[in-house]
Design a protein around this motif. Sequence first.
Motif, PDB file in Angstrom:
ATOM      1  N   LEU A 109      64.072 -28.102  32.604  1.00 44.49           N
ATOM      2  CA  LEU A 109      62.950 -27.220  32.295  1.00 44.49           C
ATOM      3  C   LEU A 109      62.482 -27.471  30.869  1.00 44.49           C
ATOM      4  O   LEU A 109      63.278 -27.470  29.925  1.00 44.49           O
ATOM      5  CB  LEU A 109      63.394 -25.765  32.454  1.00 44.49           C
ATOM      6  CG  LEU A 109      62.328 -24.717  32.741  1.00 44.49           C
ATOM      7  CD1 LEU A 109      61.616 -25.012  34.070  1.00 44.49           C
ATOM      8  CD2 LEU A 109      62.946 -23.330  32.769  1.00 44.49           C
ATOM      9  N   LEU A 137      58.542 -27.795  28.209  1.00 43.04           N
ATOM     10  CA  LEU A 137      57.224 -27.267  27.886  1.00 43.04           C
ATOM     11  C   LEU A 137      56.205 -28.397  27.875  1.00 43.04           C
ATOM     12  O   LEU A 137      56.398 -29.405  27.177  1.00 43.04           O
ATOM     13  CB  LEU A 137      57.247 -26.593  26.508  1.00 43.04           C
ATOM     14  CG  LEU A 137      58.085 -25.317  26.391  1.00 43.04           C
ATOM     15  CD1 LEU A 137      58.348 -24.986  24.924  1.00 43.04           C
ATOM     16  CD2 LEU A 137      57.391 -24.145  27.082  1.00 43.04           C
ATOM     17  N   VAL A 146      53.120 -19.309  32.174  1.00 46.80           N
ATOM     18  CA  VAL A 146      54.243 -19.223  33.108  1.00 46.80           C
ATOM     19  C   VAL A 146      53.683 -18.987  34.506  1.00 46.80           C
ATOM     20  O   VAL A 146      52.564 -18.493  34.657  1.00 46.80           O
ATOM     21  CB  VAL A 146      55.235 -18.097  32.738  1.00 46.80           C
ATOM     22  CG1 VAL A 146      55.925 -18.384  31.410  1.00 46.80           C
ATOM     23  CG2 VAL A 146      54.535 -16.741  32.685  1.00 46.80           C
ATOM     24  N   TYR A 199      58.236 -16.919  38.962  1.00 44.89           N
ATOM     25  CA  TYR A 199      59.231 -17.964  38.706  1.00 44.89           C
ATOM     26  C   TYR A 199      60.218 -17.455  37.658  1.00 44.89           C
ATOM     27  O   TYR A 199      59.846 -16.745  36.722  1.00 44.89           O
ATOM     28  CB  TYR A 199      58.576 -19.232  38.158  1.00 44.89           C
ATOM     29  CG  TYR A 199      57.922 -20.125  39.176  1.00 44.89           C
ATOM     30  CD1 TYR A 199      57.620 -19.683  40.462  1.00 44.89           C
ATOM     31  CD2 TYR A 199      57.591 -21.436  38.852  1.00 44.89           C
ATOM     32  CE1 TYR A 199      57.008 -20.509  41.381  1.00 44.89           C
ATOM     33  CE2 TYR A 199      56.968 -22.278  39.761  1.00 44.89           C
ATOM     34  CZ  TYR A 199      56.679 -21.813  41.026  1.00 44.89           C
ATOM     35  OH  TYR A 199      56.063 -22.637  41.934  1.00 44.89           O
ATOM     36  N   THR A 200      61.467 -17.850  37.801  1.00 42.35           N
ATOM     37  CA  THR A 200      62.472 -17.584  36.779  1.00 42.35           C
ATOM     38  C   THR A 200      62.372 -18.682  35.716  1.00 42.35           C
ATOM     39  O   THR A 200      62.326 -19.863  36.050  1.00 42.35           O
ATOM     40  CB  THR A 200      63.881 -17.580  37.389  1.00 42.35           C
ATOM     41  OG1 THR A 200      63.961 -16.566  38.390  1.00 42.35           O
ATOM     42  CG2 THR A 200      64.929 -17.313  36.329  1.00 42.35           C
ATOM     43  N   ASN A 201      62.328 -18.290  34.453  1.00 46.28           N
ATOM     44  CA  ASN A 201      62.310 -19.265  33.367  1.00 46.28           C
ATOM     45  C   ASN A 201      63.726 -19.372  32.804  1.00 46.28           C
ATOM     46  O   ASN A 201      64.644 -19.652  33.540  1.00 46.28           O
ATOM     47  CB  ASN A 201      61.261 -18.841  32.335  1.00 46.28           C
ATOM     48  CG  ASN A 201      59.874 -18.712  32.965  1.00 46.28           C
ATOM     49  OD1 ASN A 201      59.291 -19.691  33.393  1.00 46.28           O
ATOM     50  ND2 ASN A 201      59.356 -17.494  33.035  1.00 46.28           N
ATOM     51  N   THR A 202      63.926 -19.143  31.530  1.00 47.46           N
ATOM     52  CA  THR A 202      65.295 -19.005  31.029  1.00 47.46           C
ATOM     53  C   THR A 202      65.545 -17.518  30.789  1.00 47.46           C
ATOM     54  O   THR A 202      64.601 -16.745  30.590  1.00 47.46           O
ATOM     55  CB  THR A 202      65.516 -19.784  29.716  1.00 47.46           C
ATOM     56  OG1 THR A 202      64.884 -19.084  28.631  1.00 47.46           O
ATOM     57  CG2 THR A 202      64.937 -21.196  29.805  1.00 47.46           C
ATOM     58  N   ASP A 211      62.664 -15.047  29.443  1.00 42.00           N
ATOM     59  CA  ASP A 211      62.201 -13.959  30.308  1.00 42.00           C
ATOM     60  C   ASP A 211      62.418 -12.597  29.657  1.00 42.00           C
ATOM     61  O   ASP A 211      61.620 -11.670  29.840  1.00 42.00           O
ATOM     62  CB  ASP A 211      62.908 -14.021  31.669  1.00 42.00           C
ATOM     63  CG  ASP A 211      62.366 -15.127  32.556  1.00 42.00           C
ATOM     64  OD1 ASP A 211      61.218 -15.555  32.329  1.00 42.00           O
ATOM     65  OD2 ASP A 211      63.090 -15.567  33.464  1.00 42.00           O
ATOM     66  N   ASP A 242      51.935 -24.334  38.920  1.00 40.88           N
ATOM     67  CA  ASP A 242      52.159 -25.259  37.807  1.00 40.88           C
ATOM     68  C   ASP A 242      50.903 -26.087  37.531  1.00 40.88           C
ATOM     69  O   ASP A 242      50.589 -26.382  36.371  1.00 40.88           O
ATOM     70  CB  ASP A 242      53.324 -26.200  38.136  1.00 40.88           C
ATOM     71  CG  ASP A 242      54.669 -25.507  38.098  1.00 40.88           C
ATOM     72  OD1 ASP A 242      55.035 -24.971  37.035  1.00 40.88           O
ATOM     73  OD2 ASP A 242      55.360 -25.511  39.124  1.00 40.88           O
ATOM     74  N   VAL A 291      55.563 -23.523  30.533  1.00 42.65           N
ATOM     75  CA  VAL A 291      56.899 -23.827  31.056  1.00 42.65           C
ATOM     76  C   VAL A 291      56.753 -24.611  32.357  1.00 42.65           C
ATOM     77  O   VAL A 291      55.985 -24.222  33.251  1.00 42.65           O
ATOM     78  CB  VAL A 291      57.696 -22.529  31.319  1.00 42.65           C
ATOM     79  CG1 VAL A 291      59.078 -22.849  31.876  1.00 42.65           C
ATOM     80  CG2 VAL A 291      57.805 -21.705  30.039  1.00 42.65           C
ATOM     81  N   ASP A 294      58.989 -27.638  35.090  1.00 47.17           N
ATOM     82  CA  ASP A 294      60.052 -28.579  35.417  1.00 47.17           C
ATOM     83  C   ASP A 294      59.531 -29.988  35.158  1.00 47.17           C
ATOM     84  O   ASP A 294      58.405 -30.330  35.515  1.00 47.17           O
ATOM     85  CB  ASP A 294      60.453 -28.409  36.888  1.00 47.17           C
ATOM     86  CG  ASP A 294      61.452 -29.453  37.345  1.00 47.17           C
ATOM     87  OD1 ASP A 294      61.019 -30.582  37.635  1.00 47.17           O
ATOM     88  OD2 ASP A 294      62.649 -29.146  37.427  1.00 47.17           O
ATOM     89  N   LYS A 337      68.544 -26.481  34.343  1.00 42.53           N
ATOM     90  CA  LYS A 337      68.927 -25.415  35.278  1.00 42.53           C
ATOM     91  C   LYS A 337      69.434 -26.009  36.588  1.00 42.53           C
ATOM     92  O   LYS A 337      68.855 -26.972  37.109  1.00 42.53           O
ATOM     93  CB  LYS A 337      67.738 -24.495  35.549  1.00 42.53           C
ATOM     94  CG  LYS A 337      67.225 -23.777  34.305  1.00 42.53           C
ATOM     95  CD  LYS A 337      66.066 -22.863  34.620  1.00 42.53           C
ATOM     96  CE  LYS A 337      66.505 -21.589  35.287  1.00 42.53           C
ATOM     97  NZ  LYS A 337      67.203 -20.666  34.373  1.00 42.53           N
TER      98      LYS A 337
END
Length: 235
Positions: free
Chosen positions: A91, A93, A116, A120-123, A127, A143, A159, A161, A191
Amino acid sequence: MPEAKADTLHLTSLHWPPYSGSTLEKQGATIAITRAAMRAVGHELIVGFFPWSRAIRMVNRPESKYIGYLPAYSYPTDEFIFSDPLGASPLGLVEQHLHPISWSSLADLNQYRLGVVRDYTNTAELDAMIKLGTQRVEVVNSDEHNVKKVATARIDAAVIDLHVFGYLLSQKELKSLAGKLQINKKTLEEKQMFIAFRNTPEGHYWRDMFNVGLSKIDAASILDEYMSEVKTGSK
């Protein structure tokens, strides 16, 4: 251990190339890994594809045929249990090549407006800052939308992948942005990706069955081969 209701595991997923998608080769890298693992223990896999929030809701519906969803990041929950890792999701930027952002700690990102993707789950730390309001963000549904917003300087960074970023810029409609964008030199987090199974006896059964199958295959090689083919444009 209870018997499974069928020899076919039903999961939900989303369109998140190159990891998952109904129109992708083998339905994406994580689906290819999951299918190989299930076949290694004599079972088949059927995946239903939905928008992300709905993919999760479908698993939670009473009497749903769907036992879990993927690919998922692990998080504290009583609703789901997680499989062994399918592979890693780096993950980072995405930023403008001419205007890179500079940061050493996550708190340094507070000076920037980040993109974002909804739900979605980020870190965990990022978050938490978003929830507190200390991190300025703009929420979008994909995205691809974030990539376009960074390219047109509507946000400072987003953010994403790294494999998703590479896939998007390989698509003809976004290739023109390749010279404008890059991934920031500092990675947010590596992740692990999992399957999230319902926290029920049936969910535990299929989680354990999948983990046995996963131990019988070389998931890392399947993932690496898939991603290398994405880079060469053969996927």
